[in-house]
Motif scaffolding. Sequence first.
Motif, PDB file in Angstrom:
ATOM      1  N   GLU A 553       0.842  -1.188   0.000  1.00 25.59           N
ATOM      2  CA  GLU A 553       0.000   0.000   0.000  1.00 25.59           C
ATOM      3  C   GLU A 553       0.879   1.240   0.000  1.00 25.59           C
ATOM      4  OE1 GLU A 553      -3.909   1.213   2.523  1.00 25.59           O
ATOM      5  OE2 GLU A 553      -2.028   1.106   3.660  1.00 25.59           O
ATOM      6  N   ASP A 554       0.774   2.035  -1.065  1.00 24.44           N
ATOM      7  CA  ASP A 554       1.565   3.254  -1.114  1.00 24.44           C
ATOM      8  C   ASP A 554       0.843   4.367  -0.369  1.00 24.44           C
ATOM      9  OD1 ASP A 554      -0.487   4.018  -2.797  1.00 24.44           O
ATOM     10  OD2 ASP A 554       0.715   3.959  -4.622  1.00 24.44           O
ATOM     11  N   ILE A 555       1.455   5.538  -0.313  1.00 21.87           N
ATOM     12  CA  ILE A 555       0.914   6.650   0.448  1.00 21.87           C
ATOM     13  C   ILE A 555      -0.424   7.117  -0.115  1.00 21.87           C
ATOM     14  CG2 ILE A 555       2.229   8.299  -0.935  1.00 21.87           C
ATOM     15  CD1 ILE A 555       1.320   8.621   2.802  1.00 21.87           C
ATOM     16  N   PHE A 556      -0.624   6.967  -1.416  1.00 21.28           N
ATOM     17  CA  PHE A 556      -1.866   7.436  -2.035  1.00 21.28           C
ATOM     18  C   PHE A 556      -3.037   6.496  -1.724  1.00 21.28           C
ATOM     19  CE2 PHE A 556       1.763   8.418  -4.879  1.00 21.28           C
ATOM     20  CZ  PHE A 556       1.856   9.766  -4.577  1.00 21.28           C
ATOM     21  N   GLU A 557      -2.800   5.192  -1.773  1.00 21.34           N
ATOM     22  CA  GLU A 557      -3.844   4.248  -1.394  1.00 21.34           C
ATOM     23  C   GLU A 557      -4.140   4.338   0.105  1.00 21.34           C
ATOM     24  OE1 GLU A 557      -5.757   2.263  -3.340  1.00 21.34           O
ATOM     25  OE2 GLU A 557      -4.831   3.476  -4.914  1.00 21.34           O
ATOM     26  N   ARG A 558      -3.117   4.639   0.878  1.00 17.21           N
ATOM     27  CA  ARG A 558      -3.309   4.805   2.313  1.00 17.21           C
ATOM     28  C   ARG A 558      -4.218   6.005   2.595  1.00 17.21           C
ATOM     29  NH1 ARG A 558       2.166   5.014   4.027  1.00 17.21           N
ATOM     30  NH2 ARG A 558       2.146   2.893   3.196  1.00 17.21           N
ATOM     31  N   PHE A 559      -4.000   7.068   1.847  1.00 18.86           N
ATOM     32  CA  PHE A 559      -4.842   8.258   2.003  1.00 18.86           C
ATOM     33  C   PHE A 559      -6.298   7.921   1.673  1.00 18.86           C
ATOM     34  CE2 PHE A 559      -6.936  12.004   0.281  1.00 18.86           C
ATOM     35  CZ  PHE A 559      -6.648  12.975   1.230  1.00 18.86           C
ATOM     36  N   ARG A 560      -6.517   7.201   0.596  1.00 19.38           N
ATOM     37  CA  ARG A 560      -7.885   6.858   0.207  1.00 19.38           C
ATOM     38  C   ARG A 560      -8.550   5.975   1.258  1.00 19.38           C
ATOM     39  NH1 ARG A 560      -4.891   6.146  -4.772  1.00 19.38           N
ATOM     40  NH2 ARG A 560      -5.404   7.791  -6.263  1.00 19.38           N
ATOM     41  N   ARG A 561      -7.805   5.031   1.796  1.00 25.73           N
ATOM     42  CA  ARG A 561      -8.398   4.092   2.759  1.00 25.73           C
ATOM     43  C   ARG A 561      -8.768   4.772   4.072  1.00 25.73           C
ATOM     44  NH1 ARG A 561      -6.103   1.416   6.960  1.00 25.73           N
ATOM     45  NH2 ARG A 561      -3.985   1.935   6.281  1.00 25.73           N
ATOM     46  N   ILE A 562      -7.836   5.534   4.629  1.00 21.99           N
ATOM     47  CA  ILE A 562      -8.073   6.108   5.960  1.00 21.99           C
ATOM     48  C   ILE A 562      -9.102   7.233   5.893  1.00 21.99           C
ATOM     49  CG2 ILE A 562      -6.976   7.271   7.905  1.00 21.99           C
ATOM     50  CD1 ILE A 562      -4.421   5.789   7.239  1.00 21.99           C
ATOM     51  N   THR A 563      -9.028   8.067   4.866  1.00 21.23           N
ATOM     52  CA  THR A 563     -10.025   9.136   4.760  1.00 21.23           C
ATOM     53  C   THR A 563     -11.423   8.589   4.474  1.00 21.23           C
ATOM     54  OG1 THR A 563      -9.406   9.424   2.423  1.00 21.23           O
ATOM     55  CG2 THR A 563      -8.383  10.894   4.055  1.00 21.23           C
ATOM     56  N   ALA A 564     -11.508   7.398   3.873  1.00 16.85           N
ATOM     57  CA  ALA A 564     -12.821   6.782   3.659  1.00 16.85           C
ATOM     58  C   ALA A 564     -13.466   6.417   4.996  1.00 16.85           C
ATOM     59  CB  ALA A 564     -12.686   5.545   2.773  1.00 16.85           C
ATOM     60  N   VAL A 565     -12.650   5.946   5.935  1.00 24.98           N
ATOM     61  CA  VAL A 565     -13.172   5.639   7.267  1.00 24.98           C
ATOM     62  C   VAL A 565     -13.605   6.916   7.982  1.00 24.98           C
ATOM     63  CG1 VAL A 565     -12.639   4.571   9.492  1.00 24.98           C
ATOM     64  CG2 VAL A 565     -11.699   3.603   7.390  1.00 24.98           C
ATOM     65  N   MET A 566     -12.805   7.962   7.847  1.00 28.61           N
ATOM     66  CA  MET A 566     -13.167   9.244   8.470  1.00 28.61           C
ATOM     67  C   MET A 566     -14.457   9.802   7.856  1.00 28.61           C
ATOM     68  SD  MET A 566      -9.259  10.722   8.461  1.00 28.61           S
ATOM     69  CE  MET A 566      -9.629  12.325   9.143  1.00 28.61           C
ATOM     70  N   ARG A 567     -14.613   9.647   6.558  1.00 29.05           N
ATOM     71  CA  ARG A 567     -15.825  10.139   5.902  1.00 29.05           C
ATOM     72  C   ARG A 567     -17.055   9.383   6.380  1.00 29.05           C
ATOM     73  NH1 ARG A 567     -16.669   9.070  -0.416  1.00 29.05           N
ATOM     74  NH2 ARG A 567     -16.552   6.971   0.465  1.00 29.05           N
ATOM     75  N   MET A 568     -16.917   8.100   6.648  1.00 36.67           N
ATOM     76  CA  MET A 568     -18.046   7.306   7.118  1.00 36.67           C
ATOM     77  C   MET A 568     -18.572   7.840   8.445  1.00 36.67           C
ATOM     78  SD  MET A 568     -18.146   3.239   7.989  1.00 36.67           S
ATOM     79  CE  MET A 568     -16.911   3.479   9.259  1.00 36.67           C
ATOM     80  N   ALA A 569     -17.668   8.221   9.325  1.00 38.03           N
ATOM     81  CA  ALA A 569     -18.101   8.765  10.613  1.00 38.03           C
ATOM     82  C   ALA A 569     -18.791  10.119  10.436  1.00 38.03           C
ATOM     83  CB  ALA A 569     -16.897   8.905  11.540  1.00 38.03           C
ATOM     84  N   LEU A 570     -18.251  10.945   9.527  1.00 38.29           N
ATOM     85  CA  LEU A 570     -18.866  12.247   9.284  1.00 38.29           C
ATOM     86  C   LEU A 570     -20.243  12.104   8.637  1.00 38.29           C
ATOM     87  CD1 LEU A 570     -15.807  14.281   7.970  1.00 38.29           C
ATOM     88  CD2 LEU A 570     -16.931  14.524  10.170  1.00 38.29           C
ATOM     89  N   THR A 571     -20.378  11.165   7.730  1.00 41.64           N
ATOM     90  CA  THR A 571     -21.673  10.963   7.068  1.00 41.64           C
ATOM     91  C   THR A 571     -22.721  10.480   8.053  1.00 41.64           C
ATOM     92  OG1 THR A 571     -20.505  10.398   5.014  1.00 41.64           O
ATOM     93  CG2 THR A 571     -22.815   9.754   5.183  1.00 41.64           C
ATOM     94  N   SER A 572     -22.305   9.643   8.993  1.00 41.06           N
ATOM     95  CA  SER A 572     -23.251   9.115   9.974  1.00 41.06           C
ATOM     96  C   SER A 572     -23.735  10.197  10.932  1.00 41.06           C
ATOM     97  CB  SER A 572     -22.593   7.983  10.784  1.00 41.06           C
ATOM     98  OG  SER A 572     -22.182   6.936   9.924  1.00 41.06           O
ATOM     99  N   SER A 573     -22.910  11.216  11.165  1.00 40.69           N
ATOM    100  CA  SER A 573     -23.285  12.266  12.105  1.00 40.69           C
ATOM    101  C   SER A 573     -23.816  13.518  11.422  1.00 40.69           C
ATOM    102  CB  SER A 573     -22.079  12.656  12.961  1.00 40.69           C
ATOM    103  OG  SER A 573     -21.043  13.176  12.149  1.00 40.69           O
ATOM    104  N   SER A 574     -23.931  13.522  10.096  1.00 41.79           N
ATOM    105  CA  SER A 574     -24.380  14.726   9.385  1.00 41.79           C
ATOM    106  C   SER A 574     -25.898  14.752   9.303  1.00 41.79           C
ATOM    107  CB  SER A 574     -23.788  14.747   7.975  1.00 41.79           C
ATOM    108  OG  SER A 574     -24.260  13.628   7.236  1.00 41.79           O
TER     109      SER A 574
END
Length: 639
Positions: A553-574
């Motif tokens: 996993e390179d830095i770009f795929e890592r960014f996509r994976r971790i920010t996807a988890v962060m987005r899930m939490a934001l979507t659930s609380s929006s």
Amino acid sequence: MQEPLVPSVLSVTSMSPKPHSSTAAMEAREGRSGNAFACERCRKHKVRCVPSDTTSVCQRCQKARVECIEHVARRRPAKLRTDGQTPNKMRDFDKKLDKISAIVATMAPVTVLQPALPSVTTIPSQYPETVQRTSPPAPGPVKASPSNPPILPAPLSSSEDSLSFWGSINDTLSCLGRLDPVIRSISFVHMQMLVDTYRTMSDYFPFVTLPKEYSCRDLLQQRPMLMFAVLTVASYDSVLLQLTLSREFRKVVTVKVMNGEKSLDLLQGLLVFIAWHHHYMDAQAVSIPMLLQICAGIANDLGLDSLSTKLRSPLYREDSRDREAKRAYLGCYYLASNIGLTEPGKTRIVPYSSTLRTYASELAASWDHKSDVILPIIVDICQFTEDVQETFAVRSEQALIARTQVKRLSAKWDNICLASKLQASDFKTLQWIQLAAHTYLYNTAASIELTDRDNVPWASGFQLSLRIACLRSIEQFLDNSTKMQPSQYEFLGLVDWLNLVWTMTSLSKLALYSSPIPGWDTTELQVAKSFDYFREQLSSQMPRPRDPQETNEDIFERFRRITAVMRMALTSSSGRTSPGGSTFQLATGSGRTVSLLQDLPLPKMNSTNGDERSHTWKHKPAFDLNNSQFPWRFISGTV
């Protein structure tokens, strides 16, 4: 069958008891053509010499009744008649030689270089056609005309230089083993390509620039550690090769540091290795702060903080090595200053001083490199962020003092941007660090607790304005980042990535962790939508893996994976508002007030020190957005 032929000829010509007999002359002429054995008279007239019935007299001399004098000359061995078998014999000889070489190689001791590191010339696919030729080299180098300079150095010297380079590296690692065989795939031509790539990358880290007159061969011979680091950071398009180079580089640095080596070459190599460390970060290896400690120690031992700064005539040109040393010292400060922001409370490895500003001004005036012009601006921005951190080191402050300090720091930032407006349009990294400093100012100020908020009428409005300014500065930074080309993301340095990760984390924390204040509504401000928009834009523009089968996993795929988890939490609380002004509370039909985070599928709620306003959302202990180490865990992939 070939060997008896030569002695037979030699026995007739040199061992005959009657050298002047016609029989001996005829035997000597066997296998010969032309006038090789003519007498002196026939040779003089250039006619054929034919033996007569009388011994030692040819027909022409006998007819002319003159003495027949035999011509004495150096005789060469007769040409073998088995010329057609020579190639086969040479091939058999080469095969025998190869077998002998193989036997000698297996019997060689461990310290022999050749078994440990085969020559890069054993990989002909990496070389152009001119390098694969087996003909011997010319006696001397061919000088190219100024109108047609050579593209590549002489093949022989190139392979010798690269072999000598890897040989010296291998000798350094003799106590830890041998170099990884993967490194053999780097030919001299490949090295030149990587050096050219680094010259473009250095605009994003203008503290270790390659001199214009330096060729790849010069780096191999004079700057081995810098060359090693350049090969490592520039090989980002090959994950396996880059990971191998980074691992071997750490080993070499370990040995050199243990041996007490202190050199500018080692310092420059370490700075380059750290500057793009996010591409090959290993959580189990030596940490970045530890590597920075080593850099600071080398810089101090070399006396880089006390180089000559005397004003001289503009016509005077100081030694280029001094200018490189000053850049390296500025690089130590740049990394230590920005990385120090992630470790509040700790003493800075390289503190700010007037010497740094003087170095930067001198380099900007020297015009050695185009990027030298932004060095004074970068030093000012680093000093600005340090000022922000020291000003708000205490997490609580009176409203009037906080407002005064914010106004002072904001004006200081405006002056920096105004003075560097022209340079910021030419250098993308300068825009990044400027906007990151602006975000850091308002994010730090917005987190300050106003001790007299209830007693000062305008305190609540001031605190709300700080939070709104923080949100807008984050959006401005991220909007600027989306305007980059996909290839530029590969050149971004470690500091740029830390700023990007920290900004994305701050945006998500505004929705998930911000304390309730009157007028603060994340739904109306569309914080979750902003996060989702910028996350999608950045993810789509960042490079994709070149090899679909690559599992790392390179830095770009890592960014996509971790920010996807962060987005899930934001979507659930929006989509939920707080009638009491709190983003985390929702009034139900029964009159009860519940937390907005109670039904998130993965998060877990914890309270800190009994304060229900500071929730810590976690998937696991490593996924704690409030932890100062979260950006490092994000980049290293341990989240």
